[in-house]
Design a protein around this motif. Structure first.
Motif, PDB file in Angstrom:
ATOM      1  N   GLN A  75       0.976  -1.186  -0.148  1.00 42.15           N
ATOM      2  CA  GLN A  75      -0.196   0.014  -0.100  1.00 42.15           C
ATOM      3  C   GLN A  75       1.078   1.234  -0.103  1.00 42.15           C
ATOM      4  OE1 GLN A  75      -3.532  -0.030   0.748  1.00 42.15           O
ATOM      5  NE2 GLN A  75      -3.941   2.113   1.099  1.00 42.15           N
ATOM      6  N   LEU A  76       0.843   1.858  -0.988  1.00 45.51           N
ATOM      7  CA  LEU A  76       1.630   3.377  -1.037  1.00 45.51           C
ATOM      8  C   LEU A  76       0.665   4.338  -0.909  1.00 45.51           C
ATOM      9  CD1 LEU A  76       3.254   2.664  -4.324  1.00 45.51           C
ATOM     10  CD2 LEU A  76       4.051   1.804  -2.108  1.00 45.51           C
ATOM     11  N   LYS A  77       1.057   5.503  -0.028  1.00 41.52           N
ATOM     12  CA  LYS A  77       0.688   6.609   0.112  1.00 41.52           C
ATOM     13  C   LYS A  77       1.380   7.593  -0.945  1.00 41.52           C
ATOM     14  CE  LYS A  77      -0.972  10.343   3.305  1.00 41.52           C
ATOM     15  NZ  LYS A  77      -0.907  10.894   4.526  1.00 41.52           N
ATOM     16  N   VAL A  78       0.669   8.205  -1.802  1.00 44.42           N
ATOM     17  CA  VAL A  78       1.342   9.049  -2.778  1.00 44.42           C
ATOM     18  C   VAL A  78       0.789  10.401  -2.614  1.00 44.42           C
ATOM     19  CG1 VAL A  78       1.877   9.286  -5.074  1.00 44.42           C
ATOM     20  CG2 VAL A  78       1.730   7.213  -4.155  1.00 44.42           C
ATOM     21  N   ILE A  79       1.639  11.499  -3.048  1.00 42.24           N
ATOM     22  CA  ILE A  79       1.203  12.680  -2.891  1.00 42.24           C
ATOM     23  C   ILE A  79       1.638  13.542  -4.234  1.00 42.24           C
ATOM     24  CG2 ILE A  79       2.849  14.028  -1.400  1.00 42.24           C
ATOM     25  CD1 ILE A  79       0.373  15.629  -0.263  1.00 42.24           C
TER      26      ILE A  79
END
Length: 153
Positions: A105-109
């Motif tokens: 699971q990646l959190k990307v901004i």
């Protein structure tokens, strides 16, 4: 860690810029013992740093996405290539190896959907072991905190 350590950590989580004197006053210690406790917790890795928390919108980062990534295989070379890509991209804020249907699971901004699309096509999908990426975009954030719930042991 005792209750005083927990109080110190709770105060530092609220305001990491407190002076030693102000912190000591808030937790009911004199400055030197308080400073020693903070240094001990830093050396032990309990306190890993102090940062300024920025408002993403104010710095032009308007898109937050969560990407669920599945790999075709878990060969050490494949995992190493994926890990290297993750570490090299500042847009990826978090990467968690997961149980369940997806591997990561990646959190990307990013500044825009277009920027996310470029990140996906030019970097993430270029890792040969990446099989699928399912992305969900954040519409509204109801809660976001860095404050951990502390309990004295």
């Amino acid at each position: 860690m005792d209750k005083t350590d927990i109080r110190i950590l709770a105060e530092l989580q609220k305001n990491g810029r407190l002076s030693s004197q102000a912190l000591a006053a808030k937790v009911g210690l004199s400055t030197s013992p308080c400073w020693r406790r903070v240094r001990r917790m830093e050396k032990a890795g309990i306190i890993s740093g102090s940062v300024a928390i920025l408002d993403p919108e104010s710095v032009g980062l308007h898109v937050v996405a969560f990407a669920q990534v599945s790999l075709e295989d878990h060969h050490p070379d494949s995992v190493q290539e994926f890990d290297r890509m993750v570490k090299d991209l500042p847009e990826i804020l978090e990467c968690h190896a997961m149980s369940g249907q997806h591997d990561y699971q990646l959190k990307v901004i990013c500044e825009s959907i277009g920027a996310y699309d470029r990140l996906l096509s030019e970097h993430i999908l270029r890792v040969r072991a990446v099989h699928t990426v399912n992305t969900s975009f954040v519409l509204r954030t109801n809660k976001s905190t860095t404050v951990l719930p502390l309990v004295a042991t």
